[in-house]
Enzyme design. Structure first.
Site: not given
Ligand SMILES: NC(=O)C1=CN([C@@H]2O[C@H](COP(=O)(O)OP(=O)(O)OC[C@H]3O[C@@H](n4cnc5c(N)ncnc54)[C@H](O)[C@@H]3O)[C@@H](O)[C@H]2O)C=CC1
Ligand SMILES: O=C([O-])CC(=O)C(=O)O
Length: 312
Positions: A176, A203
């Protein structure tokens, strides 16, 4: 003589910034859980490039050995090991100083972050239970959404295990801040490198509160309408990416960058670098809400003891 003075001055500066290259440089183990995912892979790359990391542990339930083998060939300090599946989670975490959690499902168009709650809450609960057993003193950086809920869930898991230290649990809201800086610099027409914008609250949607009134450098070129539009764009930044990716996930590369920035701040805090300031969603007394994102200063009075002072 001149050369040795220069060398010792440069070493002193590197030490002050937390990047000491003397033999006294601390060993720091960082574990990434969800390392094979869209965020996990570029985050693994960025942490491998961080000279503060001596050991990088990459864990996922799928395909981590390939990611680890790939990243391990980069000629930087961190020794990389890949771990896969429930059986190897303990070893992945053992002795970690910092655990970064991007494990979980991302949004698709039309979903809110809250729609991820059911599945991601279970994932986070399982991973935090293992952290409580294998590295109870580690700093935890929670990326998995919905951050507004996964952080309190992690806190409850740690409380139940008797390992909770509110000063060591952080919801990562750096993306953010990264967005607010970028959008502000564009609108105010100032170089983005010098821009800072605190973002408080939470967030998700309107809980994301960019404080453009405290942005630096201040700009009087922005109208009230500009500030309203900047606020809305920052709040909707995640949705902007989800829609642009059209079903292929949410922000990954910008999130990996933001996660690496926040992880680096935590490592510097552990290494005793004073007054590192980042916004983060933490247990808080700033408002009546139990958790709230605000500016945090990380100081270490002793190894593994982090003191966070929230600004109101
Ligand atoms: N805090 C923030 O600002 C943001 C948060 N996110 C969040 O981050 C998370 C991940 O997003 P991506 O990487 O795009 O998803 P993705 O689906 O590409 O990767 C997630 C990974 O987690 C793994 N996984 C699932 N369960 C697991 C477990 N029990 N132990 C270990 N690994 C496990 C999967 O195998 C996969 O490789 C989502 O919840 C998304 O909403 C995404 C963008 C910004
Ligand atoms: O929007 C989403 O789902 C992933 C996230 O938290 C971000 O990009 O800030």
């Amino acid at each position: 003589m001149r050369m040795s003075l220069l060398r010792s001055a440069s070493q002193h500066l590197r030490r002050r910034r937390g990047y000491s290259s003397t033999p006294a440089q601390p060993e720091r183990k960082v574990a990434i859980l969800g390392a094979a995912g869209g965020i996990g892979q570029p985050l693994a790359l960025l942490m491998k490039l961080n000279p503060l990391v001596s050991s990088l542990s990459l864990y996922d339930i799928a395909a981590t050995p390939g990611v680890a083998a790939d990243v391990s060939h980069i000629n930087t300090r961190a020794l990389v090991k890949g771990f896969v599946g429930d059986d190897q989670l303990g070893e992945a975490l053992e002795g970690a100083d910092l655990v970064i959690i991007p494990a979980g499902v991302p949004r698709k168009p039309g979903m809110t972050r809250d729609d991820l709650f059911k599945i991601n809450a279970g994932i986070v609960k399982g991973l935090c239970t293992a952290i409580a057993t294998h590295c109870p003193n580690a700093l935890v950086n929670m990326i998995s959404n919905p951050v507004n809920s996964t952080v309190p869930i992690a806190a409850e898991v740690f409380k139940k295990a008797g390992t909770y230290d509110e000063k060591k649990l952080f919801g990562v809201t750096t993306l953010d801040v990264v967005r607010a800086k970028t959008f502000y610099a564009g609108k105010a027409n100032v170089p983005v490198t010098g821009v800072n914008v605190p973002v408080v609250g939470g967030h998700a949607g309107i809980t994301i509160l960019p404080l453009f009134s405290q942005a630096t450098p201040a700009s009087n070129a922005l109208s009230h309408e500009d500030l309203v539009a900047l606020t809305k764009r920052t709040q909707d930044g995640g949705t902007e990416v989800v829609e642009a990716k059209a079903g292929k996930g949410s922000a990954t590369l910008s999130m990996a960058y933001a996660g690496a920035v926040f992880g680096d701040a935590c490592l510097k805090g552990l290494n005793g670098v004073p007054d590192i300031v980042e916004c983060s969603f933490v247990q808080s007394t700033v408002t009546e809400l139990p958790f709230f994102a605000s500016k945090q200063v990380t100081n270490f009075s002793s190894l593994h003891e982090i003191c966070l002072h929230a600004y109101s």
